[in-house]
Design an enzyme around this catalytic site. Sequence first.
Site, PDB file in Angstrom:
ATOM      1  N   LYS A 122      93.270  27.397 -38.379  1.00 39.11           N
ATOM      2  CA  LYS A 122      92.688  28.390 -39.286  1.00 39.11           C
ATOM      3  C   LYS A 122      91.715  29.241 -38.476  1.00 39.11           C
ATOM      4  CE  LYS A 122      90.325  28.955 -43.708  1.00 39.11           C
ATOM      5  NZ  LYS A 122      89.769  28.261 -44.879  1.00 39.11           N
ATOM      6  N   ARG A 192      93.489  22.161 -39.128  1.00 35.93           N
ATOM      7  CA  ARG A 192      93.646  21.412 -40.372  1.00 35.93           C
ATOM      8  C   ARG A 192      94.901  20.534 -40.286  1.00 35.93           C
ATOM      9  NH1 ARG A 192      92.418  25.559 -45.296  1.00 35.93           N
ATOM     10  NH2 ARG A 192      94.374  26.575 -44.812  1.00 35.93           N
ATOM     11  N   ASP A 269      97.489  29.776 -55.371  1.00 34.17           N
ATOM     12  CA  ASP A 269      97.830  29.703 -53.939  1.00 34.17           C
ATOM     13  C   ASP A 269      96.937  28.715 -53.205  1.00 34.17           C
ATOM     14  OD1 ASP A 269      96.156  32.103 -54.732  1.00 34.17           O
ATOM     15  OD2 ASP A 269      95.607  31.967 -52.621  1.00 34.17           O
ATOM     16  N   ASN A 270      95.897  28.205 -53.872  1.00 33.92           N
ATOM     17  CA  ASN A 270      95.015  27.202 -53.267  1.00 33.92           C
ATOM     18  C   ASN A 270      95.259  25.812 -53.851  1.00 33.92           C
ATOM     19  OD1 ASN A 270      93.839  29.230 -51.779  1.00 33.92           O
ATOM     20  ND2 ASN A 270      92.084  29.483 -53.125  1.00 33.92           N
TER      21      ASN A 270
END
Length: 521
Positions: A122, A192, A269-270
């Site tokens: 990320k 992540r 989307d999360n």
Amino acid sequence: MKLQIQNNFTTELPADPNQINVPRQVHQACYSYALPKKPSNPSLIHASIDVANAIGLSQEDILSTDFLNTFSGSTVYPGTKPYAMPYAGHQFGNWAGQLGDGRAINLTEVVHDNKTYTLQLKGAGPTPYSRTADGFAVLRSSIREHLCAEAMHYLGVPTTRSLSLILSGDQVLRDVLYNGNPAYEKGAIVCRVAPSFIRFGSFELFASREDHVNLKLLADFTIKHHFPHIQEEGVEKYVAFFQEVAQTTLKMIVHWQRVGFVHGVMNTDNMSIHGITIDYGPYGWLEDYNSGWTPNTTDSQHKRYRFGNQPEIALWNLYQLANALYPLIQEAKPLETILDAFSADYEKAYLEMMQNKLGLQIKKEQDIILIQSLTQLLEKVETDMTIFFRNLSNVTKADAATTAFNSIKEAFYNEKDLEEMIVKDWHDWLEKYSIRINQETLSDSERKNQMNTVNPKYVLRNYMSQLCIDDADKGDYSLLNELFEMLKNPYDEQPNFQKWFAKRPNWARDKVGCSMLSCSS
């Protein structure tokens, strides 16, 4: 450094034929190839040895040049082709169309001890889904993600993990307050780790475009690799998949409510299809128990994602996933049955969770009344949630209400200003609580031990992250290391960290980064 590579996602699903890395609409593809941008002078700030071990790496590997190069995006690990994924989503309840990995690049899948993990950087640069953004991340948001993902894991909350936090050596331009005053900040990259980064929005994208071929391909792939125990065929397979996502999502939300965590951006989307917490942006822990609190400045008007609304939003998001899966099922009834059961199942799971927080092992019908009156009382005056529940375990069966009150009064932000009426309400509640724990068979010490396994002593309060960020900006990472070690054992007493078992300091009440944050934080 040796990783056991597996490229199922890119092997079995369709790629974007266009390999030019510019923002665009991507159709009929599950991913686009995207190389991380090489940082100018990467340096490792911190890595989680537990996560490294989980993917087959050692402490020695963490300190290697290979590790730094791979997880900063400087080099591409042999046999891998990094990629970004498209997805759509409802943001704050509104359809947003194609979104996707705007500042995330998936390096590869790895296998270790018969478990599969996807490794994702990320903040490693732009992808075809970056829209108008640059694809980078700054140190402050990266520290918050790295610390929180690991803190949540040790709290027992389902979550993505964080392997490493690396400084890029580059400057990134950001407007912290969205007020037209951008400034350069240190760039950073987090790696992540999750079973996959497939989201509710991944299915929404194909459904919205009526691309049922790729909708089915993605669903079949997801079930085959991530839900292999689902043995049903045809329509039943997709119903079973939806049922499982609903259940794991419910369990995750119960954990959030248990520890007082507020996600802040529960857009579709999360939402992970694994029922794990994903995308740590403007999150926060309740300082005072306030069901109306949201940590997100963007949400401050409508408070859609406030603490008390998280179960409702989870259900709303599941409705959107059900709509996306409907073309594969062609029948609303089985989906509706699962959705209709969610609220009742949640109430049951929430009640059990709260009974455990109160140390009630024998389940009684009237417990719901005791719990409701408690949550109402907690909201009446500013009361620290973490300290209240932790100290409640010190109340004994023999305690009079006044003695019990002394055990919990440290949780009040303005104890000296409490009105007589409020104190009387607390005495009344504590008397009822005393009667109730006297019906339990556990001894005081047994009940205390049980309560201390579900009521954490230490959580990652926003002001703690901010102190850590302020130090890290000056190149001092000692507080980051201290907090990381403390948060690995949040249920233990840890006397050497006692200073962190404290209410939010007054200076942090309204300070930027300590109370509310923006979506880009």
